[in-house]
Design a protein around this motif. Structure first.
Motif, mmCIF file in Angstrom:
data_model
loop_
_atom_site.group_PDB
_atom_site.id
_atom_site.type_symbol
_atom_site.label_atom_id
_atom_site.label_comp_id
_atom_site.label_asym_id
_atom_site.label_seq_id
_atom_site.Cartn_x
_atom_site.Cartn_y
_atom_site.Cartn_z
ATOM 1 N N TRP A 157 4.862 -0.875 6.903
ATOM 2 C CA TRP A 157 4.785 -0.325 5.543
ATOM 3 C C TRP A 157 4.966 -1.455 4.529
ATOM 4 O O TRP A 157 6.031 -2.027 4.423
ATOM 5 C CB TRP A 157 5.863 0.744 5.324
ATOM 6 C CG TRP A 157 5.929 1.817 6.376
ATOM 7 C CD1 TRP A 157 7.054 2.310 6.961
ATOM 8 C CD2 TRP A 157 4.840 2.554 6.946
ATOM 9 N NE1 TRP A 157 6.750 3.305 7.853
ATOM 10 C CE2 TRP A 157 5.390 3.476 7.871
ATOM 11 C CE3 TRP A 157 3.443 2.537 6.790
ATOM 12 C CZ2 TRP A 157 4.608 4.349 8.624
ATOM 13 C CZ3 TRP A 157 2.674 3.407 7.542
ATOM 14 C CH2 TRP A 157 3.255 4.299 8.432
ATOM 15 N N HIS A 158 3.884 -1.812 3.846
ATOM 16 C CA HIS A 158 4.028 -2.924 2.898
ATOM 17 C C HIS A 158 3.242 -2.724 1.603
ATOM 18 O O HIS A 158 3.588 -3.296 0.579
ATOM 19 C CB HIS A 158 3.633 -4.256 3.558
ATOM 20 C CG HIS A 158 2.160 -4.386 3.888
ATOM 21 N ND1 HIS A 158 1.296 -5.104 3.107
ATOM 22 C CD2 HIS A 158 1.421 -3.872 4.909
ATOM 23 C CE1 HIS A 158 0.069 -5.035 3.648
ATOM 24 N NE2 HIS A 158 0.127 -4.298 4.730
ATOM 25 N N CYS A 159 2.177 -1.952 1.621
ATOM 26 C CA CYS A 159 1.393 -1.868 0.383
ATOM 27 C C CYS A 159 0.994 -0.432 0.040
ATOM 28 O O CYS A 159 0.070 -0.213 -0.724
ATOM 29 C CB CYS A 159 0.159 -2.771 0.461
ATOM 30 S SG CYS A 159 -1.076 -2.203 1.634
ATOM 31 N N CYS A 193 4.382 -5.352 -9.575
ATOM 32 C CA CYS A 193 4.446 -6.762 -9.960
ATOM 33 C C CYS A 193 4.872 -7.599 -8.751
ATOM 34 O O CYS A 193 5.985 -8.120 -8.691
ATOM 35 C CB CYS A 193 5.408 -6.954 -11.123
ATOM 36 S SG CYS A 193 5.290 -8.613 -11.837
ATOM 37 N N CYS A 194 3.997 -7.715 -7.784
ATOM 38 C CA CYS A 194 4.293 -8.362 -6.503
ATOM 39 C C CYS A 194 3.031 -9.057 -6.001
ATOM 40 O O CYS A 194 1.988 -8.426 -5.982
ATOM 41 C CB CYS A 194 4.764 -7.317 -5.489
ATOM 42 S SG CYS A 194 4.922 -7.963 -3.803
ATOM 43 N N PRO A 195 3.124 -10.322 -5.572
ATOM 44 C CA PRO A 195 4.289 -11.209 -5.683
ATOM 45 C C PRO A 195 4.461 -11.682 -7.126
ATOM 46 O O PRO A 195 3.518 -12.234 -7.701
ATOM 47 C CB PRO A 195 3.942 -12.377 -4.763
ATOM 48 C CG PRO A 195 2.482 -12.280 -4.472
ATOM 49 C CD PRO A 195 1.970 -10.967 -4.933
ATOM 50 N N MET A 250 -0.521 -10.317 0.018
ATOM 51 C CA MET A 250 0.628 -11.192 -0.222
ATOM 52 C C MET A 250 1.708 -10.447 -1.008
ATOM 53 O O MET A 250 1.410 -9.688 -1.941
ATOM 54 C CB MET A 250 0.192 -12.428 -1.022
ATOM 55 C CG MET A 250 -0.882 -13.274 -0.362
ATOM 56 S SD MET A 250 -0.431 -13.854 1.280
ATOM 57 C CE MET A 250 0.980 -14.897 0.882
ATOM 58 N N HIS A 251 2.976 -10.732 -0.609
ATOM 59 C CA HIS A 251 4.139 -10.128 -1.271
ATOM 60 C C HIS A 251 5.205 -11.180 -1.546
ATOM 61 O O HIS A 251 5.209 -12.237 -0.934
ATOM 62 C CB HIS A 251 4.795 -9.078 -0.364
ATOM 63 C CG HIS A 251 3.898 -7.982 0.068
ATOM 64 N ND1 HIS A 251 3.756 -6.819 -0.639
ATOM 65 C CD2 HIS A 251 3.088 -7.867 1.151
ATOM 66 C CE1 HIS A 251 2.902 -6.021 -0.007
ATOM 67 N NE2 HIS A 251 2.465 -6.641 1.077
ATOM 68 N N TYR A 252 6.124 -10.840 -2.417
ATOM 69 C CA TYR A 252 7.382 -11.599 -2.482
ATOM 70 C C TYR A 252 8.491 -10.646 -2.080
ATOM 71 O O TYR A 252 8.361 -9.422 -2.174
ATOM 72 C CB TYR A 252 7.600 -12.215 -3.864
ATOM 73 C CG TYR A 252 8.163 -11.298 -4.921
ATOM 74 C CD1 TYR A 252 7.689 -9.998 -5.081
ATOM 75 C CD2 TYR A 252 9.171 -11.742 -5.771
ATOM 76 C CE1 TYR A 252 8.202 -9.181 -6.054
ATOM 77 C CE2 TYR A 252 9.692 -10.926 -6.739
ATOM 78 C CZ TYR A 252 9.210 -9.644 -6.882
ATOM 79 O OH TYR A 252 9.724 -8.825 -7.841
ATOM 80 N N ARG A 258 -3.265 -9.499 -3.635
ATOM 81 C CA ARG A 258 -1.841 -9.314 -3.907
ATOM 82 C C ARG A 258 -1.486 -7.826 -3.803
ATOM 83 O O ARG A 258 -2.354 -6.968 -4.031
ATOM 84 C CB ARG A 258 -1.524 -9.801 -5.332
ATOM 85 C CG ARG A 258 -1.879 -11.235 -5.589
ATOM 86 C CD ARG A 258 -1.930 -11.545 -7.080
ATOM 87 N NE ARG A 258 -3.027 -10.819 -7.733
ATOM 88 C CZ ARG A 258 -3.377 -10.988 -9.007
ATOM 89 N NH1 ARG A 258 -2.717 -11.836 -9.773
ATOM 90 N NH2 ARG A 258 -4.378 -10.293 -9.521
ATOM 91 N N HIS A 259 -0.237 -7.553 -3.537
ATOM 92 C CA HIS A 259 0.249 -6.174 -3.581
ATOM 93 C C HIS A 259 -0.153 -5.558 -4.939
ATOM 94 O O HIS A 259 -0.573 -4.414 -5.020
ATOM 95 C CB HIS A 259 1.778 -6.191 -3.409
ATOM 96 C CG HIS A 259 2.392 -4.850 -3.193
ATOM 97 N ND1 HIS A 259 3.736 -4.685 -2.956
ATOM 98 C CD2 HIS A 259 1.849 -3.601 -3.194
ATOM 99 C CE1 HIS A 259 3.985 -3.377 -2.829
ATOM 100 N NE2 HIS A 259 2.861 -2.706 -2.966
ATOM 101 N N TYR A 260 -0.048 -6.354 -5.990
ATOM 102 C CA TYR A 260 -0.426 -5.952 -7.345
ATOM 103 C C TYR A 260 -1.859 -5.395 -7.390
ATOM 104 O O TYR A 260 -2.146 -4.419 -8.095
ATOM 105 C CB TYR A 260 -0.321 -7.177 -8.251
ATOM 106 C CG TYR A 260 -0.861 -7.023 -9.654
ATOM 107 C CD1 TYR A 260 -0.155 -6.323 -10.628
ATOM 108 C CD2 TYR A 260 -2.079 -7.628 -10.001
ATOM 109 C CE1 TYR A 260 -0.643 -6.217 -11.927
ATOM 110 C CE2 TYR A 260 -2.567 -7.521 -11.299
ATOM 111 C CZ TYR A 260 -1.853 -6.816 -12.255
ATOM 112 O OH TYR A 260 -2.339 -6.717 -13.530
#
Ligand SMILES: [Zn+2]
Length: 443
Positions: A244-246, A328-330, A202-204, A320-322
């Motif tokens: 490309w997201h994490c 610090c995402c989301p 999950m991302h924001y 989370r990406h975190y």
């Protein structure tokens, strides 16, 4: 009064069973099936005396060794011989049954009993079963808590539910209608997928008060994007493309439990549009001003549940990406500051789980796995169950007599099994394996 047909009998019960489900949370499908089972659909002469007493659930006068009472019974009763299982043997005893003013009163009495009955130590005996949404699980819990002495009771109930499609009468909480808008034709993933999908990340979006359903140049972004209004866009099919997201190096001081385990190549990315109390483009990623709308979180939780089912991913792999890089995402689910409408990460996952459970229906395999493969020479409980089911379907020994329910798989039982298999398009090998069990239970 005798009913006209099985259908007629069921139809008169449906409205009260649904009323009871609303009042007590006990599934209408199971209540109706119990009324069919207890009373032979109101067609069985043996049960007419119960029908005349409006006692469609076979409610005994004495419950829990006293005359437990509810708001729906005035204490009157009738006496009738009734079959009971004691130590695996079927015997008949004279028993007193409750007499009701209406079948509605009978149904409500039963449900109130489920809610309020207590064990001698003061704990509730059945209350936990209220709210169970899987009919097979519900009736199994009711039986094993001691409601019924017939070891095959729950199997009979499940069979009746399947035969008459009774789950159609269950009141289901409306699932929110979320549409997934497919814009995959307009987006091109930078890489073709080669590794299996193991994680959902999950991302924001990280841009205040904005949505972006598309991939950014170079293939950055999520497979899915959820807007602030709760619209879901599918930008890239996770089965086909990697985005490309994490990736990237470690950031910050916390998180990154999944660093090196979860990568762009084995995960699905979901980006969520996000609000902030400012439009400042340089709002920092760890600011407390970011928040999610209810609509975004609701839709994202629903989407995650659908993807978990589709890709066989458990809740421990929704991260989370975190958790991957420490970013610090989301933001609202890292700070967990419940800014405005934001939930916490734990609340989000609880919502996902509620969607998973709500979506469950009767599982085909729930009651099949408990039975052994049985054949000639076997002597056990499962043979007894098969003998009962064969008798119920009218299968007999070679002389046309009902099978003795003696748990002994002898020549007579083998004969009946063979006939049953022939009539049901199965190989007549006189062995009861999964397929024959399924047919015996009406599947
Ligand atoms: Zn992110």
């Amino acid at each position: 009064m005798k009913s006209k047909s099985e259908k007629d009998y069921i139809e008169q019960i449906v409205p009260y069973a649904q009323e009871a489900q609303k009042a007590f949370g006990y599934l209408a499908s199971v209540l109706i099936a119990q009324a069919c089972q207890e009373n032979g659909y109101g067609l069985d002469n043996d049960c007419l005396v119960l029908m005349d007493a409006n006692n469609i659930l076979g409610m005994k006068r004495e419950l829990l060794n006293d005359t437990w009472n509810s708001d729906y019974w005035d204490g009157s009763y009738i006496v009738k011989p009734t079959p009971e299982w004691y130590n695996g043997k079927l015997t008949y005893i004279n028993d007193a049954f409750r007499k009701y003013a209406s079948i509605r009163d009978c149904i409500m009495d039963y449900c109130q009993f489920m809610r309020d009955a207590k064990r001698s130590n003061g704990s509730y005996k059945y209350r936990d079963v209220l709210g169970i949404t899987d009919p097979a699980e519900l009736i199994k819990q009711v039986r094993t808590r001691g409601y019924c002495t017939d070891p095959t009771y729950d199997y009979s109930i499940v069979k009746i539910i399947a035969k008459h499609n009774l789950t159609q009468y269950d009141i289901k909480e409306a699932e929110p209608m979320h549409e997934i808008i497919d814009i995959t034709a307009e987006n091109h993933a930078p890489r073709t997928r080669t590794l299996p999908i193991k994680y959902i990340v999950m991302h924001y979006l990280g841009v205040p008060n904005a949505d972006n359903p598309y991939l950014y140049n170079g293939g950055y972004g999520g497979h899915y994007n959820v807007t602030r209004a709760g619209k879901i866009y599918k930008a890239v099919d996770p089965r086909k493309g990697v985005v490309w997201h994490c990736g990237g190096g470690l950031q910050g001081n916390g998180g990154h439990t999944f660093y090196g385990k979860c990568t762009n190549y084995n995960s699905i990315g979901i980006e969520c549009g996000v609000c902030a109390d400012t439009d400042a483009k340089d709002l920092s990623g760890d600011s407390y001003l970011w928040y999610f709308t209810e609509e975004t979180q609701e839709a994202a939780a629903w989407l995650v549940a659908q993807l978990m089912k589709e890709y066989n991913i458990d809740i421990d792999h929704v991260i989370r990406h975190y958790d991957v890089t420490g970013k610090c995402c989301p933001n609202p689910y890292v700070l967990n500051n419940k800014r405005k409408t934001s939930w916490t990460w734990e609340q989000f996952k609880a919502k996902v789980k509620s969607y998973l459970e709500g979506a469950e229906s009767v599982r085909e395999d729930v009651y099949m796995v408990e039975f052994k493969v049985i054949g000639k020479g076997d002597n056990n409980e499962d043979v007894g169950t098969a003998q009962k089911l064969l008798n119920a379907d009218g299968y007999t020994d070679p002389n046309g007599n009902p099978l003795k329910v003696d748990k002994d798989f002898g020549d007579n039982t083998a004969y009946a099994v063979g006939e049953f298999q022939k009539n049901n398009g199965l190989e007549a090998d006189k062995v009861i394996g999964p397929k024959t069990w399924a047919r015996l239970f009406g599947k």
